[in-house]
Design a protein around this motif. Structure first.
Motif, short mmCIF file in Angstrom:
data_model
loop_
_atom_site.label_atom_id
_atom_site.label_comp_id
_atom_site.label_asym_id
_atom_site.label_seq_id
_atom_site.Cartn_x
_atom_site.Cartn_y
_atom_site.Cartn_z
N ILE A 296 36.83 -29.48 -3.28
CA ILE A 296 37.38 -30.31 -4.45
C ILE A 296 36.00 -31.53 -5.37
CG2 ILE A 296 38.50 -32.19 -3.99
CD1 ILE A 296 40.06 -31.64 -1.50
N ARG B 255 24.71 -32.19 -0.56
CA ARG B 255 23.98 -32.54 -0.18
C ARG B 255 23.18 -31.01 0.12
NH1 ARG B 255 26.73 -31.40 5.93
NH2 ARG B 255 27.91 -29.91 4.83
N THR B 256 23.14 -29.54 -0.65
CA THR B 256 23.27 -28.72 -0.68
C THR B 256 22.28 -28.61 -2.10
OG1 THR B 256 24.45 -27.93 1.40
CG2 THR B 256 22.92 -25.96 0.23
N LYS C 70 23.53 -24.96 -4.31
CA LYS C 70 24.95 -25.47 -4.17
C LYS C 70 25.37 -26.47 -5.65
CE LYS C 70 27.20 -24.83 0.29
NZ LYS C 70 27.97 -25.44 0.94
N ASP D 105 21.63 -37.11 1.85
CA ASP D 105 22.20 -36.25 3.08
C ASP D 105 23.18 -37.97 3.92
OD1 ASP D 105 23.42 -35.68 5.31
OD2 ASP D 105 21.45 -34.06 5.66
N LEU D 106 24.59 -37.81 3.64
CA LEU D 106 25.60 -38.77 4.16
C LEU D 106 25.11 -39.30 5.67
CD1 LEU D 106 27.98 -38.39 2.01
CD2 LEU D 106 26.69 -40.25 1.80
N SER E 13 33.29 -37.40 -2.89
CA SER E 13 34.80 -36.29 -1.97
C SER E 13 34.34 -36.00 -0.76
CB SER E 13 34.95 -35.13 -3.07
OG SER E 13 35.37 -34.43 -2.73
N SER F 240 41.10 -39.55 0.45
CA SER F 240 41.61 -39.81 1.90
C SER F 240 42.38 -39.12 2.96
CB SER F 240 42.71 -41.26 1.52
OG SER F 240 43.88 -41.27 2.95
N TYR G 160 37.95 -37.48 12.79
CA TYR G 160 38.57 -37.62 11.16
C TYR G 160 39.72 -38.40 10.26
CZ TYR G 160 39.70 -35.37 6.71
OH TYR G 160 39.90 -34.24 5.90
N LYS H 10 39.50 -41.79 8.30
CA LYS H 10 40.17 -41.84 6.98
C LYS H 10 41.11 -42.74 6.66
CE LYS H 10 38.77 -37.69 5.02
NZ LYS H 10 37.57 -38.21 3.60
N THR I 153 44.84 -28.57 0.99
CA THR I 153 44.14 -27.24 -0.55
C THR I 153 43.16 -26.58 0.37
OG1 THR I 153 44.44 -29.77 -1.07
CG2 THR I 153 42.60 -28.03 -2.84
N THR J 233 40.15 -24.99 1.24
CA THR J 233 38.40 -25.05 0.83
C THR J 233 37.91 -24.83 2.25
OG1 THR J 233 39.10 -27.69 1.70
CG2 THR J 233 38.85 -26.99 -0.50
P1 NDP Z 1 34.44 -29.22 1.85
O1 NDP Z 1 34.19 -29.33 2.88
O2 NDP Z 1 34.26 -27.49 1.24
O3 NDP Z 1 33.52 -29.80 0.81
C1 NDP Z 1 32.97 -30.89 1.12
C2 NDP Z 1 31.57 -31.52 0.97
O4 NDP Z 1 31.33 -32.40 1.49
C3 NDP Z 1 30.74 -30.42 0.49
O5 NDP Z 1 29.88 -30.23 -0.50
C4 NDP Z 1 29.66 -31.05 1.58
O6 NDP Z 1 28.12 -30.08 0.90
C5 NDP Z 1 29.26 -32.17 1.43
N1 NDP Z 1 29.29 -32.82 2.58
C6 NDP Z 1 29.09 -33.17 3.81
N2 NDP Z 1 28.53 -33.61 5.10
C7 NDP Z 1 27.60 -33.98 3.98
C8 NDP Z 1 26.51 -35.08 4.48
N3 NDP Z 1 26.13 -35.25 5.45
N4 NDP Z 1 25.93 -35.59 2.71
C9 NDP Z 1 25.98 -34.80 1.73
N5 NDP Z 1 27.18 -34.03 1.32
C10 NDP Z 1 28.04 -34.02 2.33
O7 NDP Z 1 35.53 -29.90 1.48
P2 NDP Z 1 36.86 -30.10 1.17
O8 NDP Z 1 36.56 -29.69 -0.52
O9 NDP Z 1 37.87 -29.46 1.28
O10 NDP Z 1 37.22 -32.03 1.25
C11 NDP Z 1 37.10 -32.59 0.39
C12 NDP Z 1 37.49 -33.98 0.33
O11 NDP Z 1 38.02 -34.00 0.84
C13 NDP Z 1 36.74 -34.30 2.00
O12 NDP Z 1 36.57 -36.00 2.09
C14 NDP Z 1 38.33 -34.39 2.79
O13 NDP Z 1 38.11 -35.10 3.63
C15 NDP Z 1 39.19 -34.28 1.99
N6 NDP Z 1 40.59 -33.81 2.20
C16 NDP Z 1 40.35 -32.69 1.87
C17 NDP Z 1 42.03 -31.71 2.13
C18 NDP Z 1 41.87 -30.47 2.77
O14 NDP Z 1 42.91 -29.55 3.07
N7 NDP Z 1 40.71 -29.41 1.79
C19 NDP Z 1 43.22 -32.53 3.29
C20 NDP Z 1 42.81 -33.58 3.14
C21 NDP Z 1 41.75 -34.43 2.84
P3 NDP Z 1 27.32 -28.87 1.38
O15 NDP Z 1 28.29 -27.31 1.17
O16 NDP Z 1 26.34 -28.89 1.33
O17 NDP Z 1 28.25 -28.79 2.96
#
Ligand code: NDP
Length: 254
Positions: free
Chosen positions: A25, A45-46, A49, A71-72, A100, A152, A166, A170, A199, A201
Motif C-alpha cells: 500500500i 527498509r530495502t 525496492k 529499519d524501524l 504505511s 490502522s 498485530y 493497531k 487489500t 499485498t
Molecule cells: P506489505 O507487507 O506489502 O508492506 C509493508 C511495508 O512495510 C514494506 O514496504 C516493508 O518493507 C515495510 N516494513 C516492514 N518492516 C519494516 C521495518 N522494520 N522498517 C521499515 N519498513 C518496514 O504490507 P501492506 O502494504 O499490506 O501494509 C501496509 C500497512 O497497511 C501496514 O501498516 C499494515 O499493517 C496495514 N494494513 C494492511 C492490510 C492489508 O490487507 N494489506 C489490512 C489492514 C492494515 P520491505 O518491503 O522492505 O519488506
C-alpha cells in the motif's frame, strides 16, 4: 467504492513522506501522490525496492524522489534525529507523512505468541512510528497545513482471536493518533488513521494464505481515501479513523 474525484493537480507543491514506500500500500500511495503532483520522500527498509519506486516516479513525473533506508526494527533515536536533520536540510517543511510500514508478526493465540516476535511487532508498528513522528513533528508544524496519517486495521478497533501483537499494536496506533490529534487540535496539523481493509499485498497473503487474492481490493482500488487525507479537501478533519473500504457507500466528508 468512495465517491471522491480528485483534481489532477490535487497535491502539487506538497512534499509528502511515506514509510513502507517500497511495497504494498505504501508503494502505491507514493506513486499515486507523485502522479497527483507531490514531491516524495520515500522511507523503507530495502534499498532496491525504494530505488525501483523512485525510478517509476521519475518516469511518471520527471521529478526524482528522495530515498532514505530506515529499519524501524533497529533504528536508534540518533538515527531518527539524523534522518530528520537531513530532511530539514532539503525541505523547509513537510505537508504530510503517511506511516504505511508495518509488520504482521505471528498469527496465533496469545498463549502461543512468540515473545521475540511480539516485541518486534511493537517496535516496528508502535515504537518506530512514535519515534519517527516525534522527530518529524517540527517539520510538519512548519507547514501551512499538514496531514499526519497512521495506518490502522479492523483488528485495531475490535480485537480478534489470533491477531495477537498485530492487533494490540493497531489499538496503540489508534491511541497515538487520538492523542496527537487532541494535542494539535488548535494548530494547522491534522492527525488521522486509515484502515485499508483487506487489500491484496504480501502482508495480506501471509495473514490469510487460503484466501483467493483476486477476491479482494488492490492497493490502487483504495487510493481515493489516501489522496483525500493528504489533500486540502480534508483540512480540519482530525482525530478520525477512516475506513478505506467502508461496509456501505458513504460520503467520506461526513
Ligand atoms: P506489505 O507487507 O506489502 O508492506 C509493508 C511495508 O512495510 C514494506 O514496504 C516493508 O518493507 C515495510 N516494513 C516492514 N518492516 C519494516 C521495518 N522494520 N522498517 C521499515 N519498513 C518496514 O504490507 P501492506 O502494504 O499490506 O501494509 C501496509 C500497512 O497497511 C501496514 O501498516 C499494515 O499493517 C496495514 N494494513 C494492511 C492490510 C492489508 O490487507 N494489506 C489490512 C489492514 C492494515 P520491505 O518491503 O522492505 O519488506
Amino acid at each position: 467504492m468512495l465517491h471522491y474525484q480528485p483534481k489532477q493537480d490535487l497535491l502539487s507543491g506538497k512534499t509528502l513522506l511515506v514509510t513502507g514506500a517500497g511495497d504494498g500500500i505504501g508503494r502505491e500511495a507514493a506513486l499515486t501522490y507523485a502522479r497527483f503532483g507531490a514531491s516524495l520522500i520515500l522511507i523503507g527498509r530495502t534499498l532496491h525496492k525504494l530505488q525501483s519506486v523512485s525510478q517509476e516516479i521519475e518516469q511518471l513525473t520527471g521529478k526524482s524522489a528522495d530515498i532514505y533506508v530506515l529499519d524501524l526494527l533497529t533504528a536508534t533515536h540518533q538515527e531518527y534525529t539524523e534522518l530528520a536533520q537531513s530532511i530539514a536540510q532539503k525541505h523547509a517543511y513537510l505537508d504530510g507523512v503517511l506511516h504505511s510500514a508495518g509488520l504482521l508478526g505471528v498469527v496465533s493465540p496469545i498463549i502461543e505468541q512468540p515473545v521475540v516476535e511480539w516485541h518486534e511487532v511493537m517496535q516496528v508498528n508502535v515504537n518506530g512510528a512514535f519515534m519517527l513522528t516525534q522527530v518529524l513533528l517540527p517539520l510538519l508544524l512548519k507547514a501551512p497545513n499538514a496531514s499526519l496519517v497512521f495506518t490502522s486495521s479492523s483488528v485495531g478497533k475490535q480485537g480478534r482471536a489470533e491477531w495477537g501483537a498485530y492487533s494490540v499494536s493497531k489499538f496503540a496506533t489508534e491511541g497515538l493518533m487520538q492523542i496527537l490529534s487532541e494535542e494539535y487540535k488548535n494548530s494547522s496539523l491534522r492527525v488521522n488513521c486509515i484502515n485499508p481493509g483487506r487489500t491484496r499485498t504480501s502482508m495480506r497473503a501471509s495473514a490469510a494464505p487460503n484466501e483467493d487474492p483476486m477476491t479482494i481490493k488492490t492497493p490502487a482500488d483504495i487510493m481515493p481515501i489516501y489522496l483525500y487525507v493528504m489533500s486540502d479537501d480534508s483540512l480540519r478533519k482530525t482525530g478520525i479513523s477512516f475506513d478505506a473500504q467502508p461496509a456501505r457507500n458513504v460520503n467520506i466528508t461526513e
